[in-house]
Design an enzyme around this catalytic site. Sequence first.
Site, PDB file in Angstrom:
ATOM      1  CG  HIS A   1      -3.886  33.171  14.089  1.00  0.00           C
ATOM      2  ND1 HIS A   1      -4.027  33.948  13.137  1.00  0.00           N
ATOM      3  CD2 HIS A   1      -3.745  34.136  15.067  1.00  0.00           C
ATOM      4  CE1 HIS A   1      -4.047  35.291  13.147  1.00  0.00           C
ATOM      5  NE2 HIS A   1      -3.705  35.349  14.578  1.00  0.00           N
TER       6      HIS A   1
ATOM      7  NE  ARG B   1      -1.484  37.254  11.308  1.00  0.00           N
ATOM      8  CZ  ARG B   1      -0.898  38.305  10.607  1.00  0.00           C
ATOM      9  NH1 ARG B   1      -0.475  38.111   9.327  1.00  0.00           N
ATOM     10  NH2 ARG B   1      -1.456  39.555  10.704  1.00  0.00           N
TER      11      ARG B   1
ATOM     12  CE1 TYR C   1       2.883  37.946  17.662  1.00  0.00           C
ATOM     13  CE2 TYR C   1       2.520  40.016  16.541  1.00  0.00           C
ATOM     14  CZ  TYR C   1       2.174  38.780  16.623  1.00  0.00           C
ATOM     15  OH  TYR C   1       1.002  38.233  16.084  1.00  0.00           O
TER      16      TYR C   1
ATOM     17  NE  ARG D   1      -4.983  39.051   9.347  1.00  0.00           N
ATOM     18  CZ  ARG D   1      -4.203  40.160   8.936  1.00  0.00           C
ATOM     19  NH1 ARG D   1      -3.937  40.235   7.636  1.00  0.00           N
ATOM     20  NH2 ARG D   1      -3.755  41.209   9.824  1.00  0.00           N
TER      21      ARG D   1
ATOM     22  CE  LYS E   1      -8.323  40.367  10.995  1.00  0.00           C
ATOM     23  NZ  LYS E   1      -8.133  40.719  12.374  1.00  0.00           N
TER      24      LYS E   1
ATOM     25  CG  HIS F   1      -0.380  43.997  12.808  1.00  0.00           C
ATOM     26  ND1 HIS F   1       0.575  43.601  13.526  1.00  0.00           N
ATOM     27  CD2 HIS F   1      -1.048  42.906  12.685  1.00  0.00           C
ATOM     28  CE1 HIS F   1       0.296  42.565  14.040  1.00  0.00           C
ATOM     29  NE2 HIS F   1      -0.728  41.966  13.444  1.00  0.00           N
TER      30      HIS F   1
END
Length: 316
Positions: free
Chosen positions: A262, A265, A297, A171, A194, A288
């Site tokens: 982004h 990514r 994806y 990110r 995150k 994730h």
Amino acid sequence: MSGAGGKLPPPLALAPAMSDALARWLETEAATRDRSRHTIAAYQADLLAFLSFLGAHHGAPATPKSLAGLRQPEMRAFAASERARGLSARSLARRQSAVRSFLRWISDREGHDLSAALAARSPKYTRSLPRPLTPDQARQALDMVAVDHDTPWVAARDLAVMTLLWGCGLRISEALGLDGRDWPFRDALVIRGKGGRERRVPVLPVARDAVADYLAQCPWRLAPDQPLFRGVRGGRLAPGSIEASMRRARAVLGLPPTATPHALRHSFATHLLAAGGDLRTIQELLGHASLSTTQVYTGVDDAHLLAVYRAAHPRG
């Protein structure tokens, strides 16, 4: 309810007991579920919207005890109110998810039976697919960035950042959060993403070389406690500088507005998937929390295959 002149009345202040309960729930989410500060802030906004609605709906501030009478009609009325204010189906679904988490927590704490309210359904929505660049588009964008700026070290810096986004799937906040102590890169970078989740990301030689070239030209001394990527005044580089660089590159190359930093990514993930990478590995590399987030994806890959099929099949 509407006041004089058709204006909505101001939201009622939270009752002290409810304010305390909300604060405790947010603390619990942050401590036990490892939520990021951005997620906690979003949850707080979601619950304040819900509790403010209940206060206006019933004409009195909601309290932990008053929630015992919560039923589906109130939940449906809240959803209708949010949609009328222009909230998208996706945002409403997220907001309702936060509300249900809070209600489950408070039902355990207060001994309420909120099964009826919790049974209310969230709106259905179609998750939009990521918009990655093709490998050629990504290469062209990086080539353009490398010569885009009048100041060579700035061009080298922007190229290094974007190479990390595409080559390592970082990110932009993760790339710009690197410090001098993270250099030199070894075979893998330890990234805190995150929710404070750590992951190991392999570093390709091309990414290591791009950062080394930037550091060789950077006028600022590299120090362990200082940012790896510097702005022109020496402070930590802001995302807006990279976004502006990508904006100029896509204007020259005729790329769509979705060609953002982004998107690099996203490109990392889809290019790995197209090359035979498995979803679990890609999930780990992207950081994730849920495999369902990574599975989006596969939709990108399927959409690409379908487009090729329609273009090439004699009956397409």
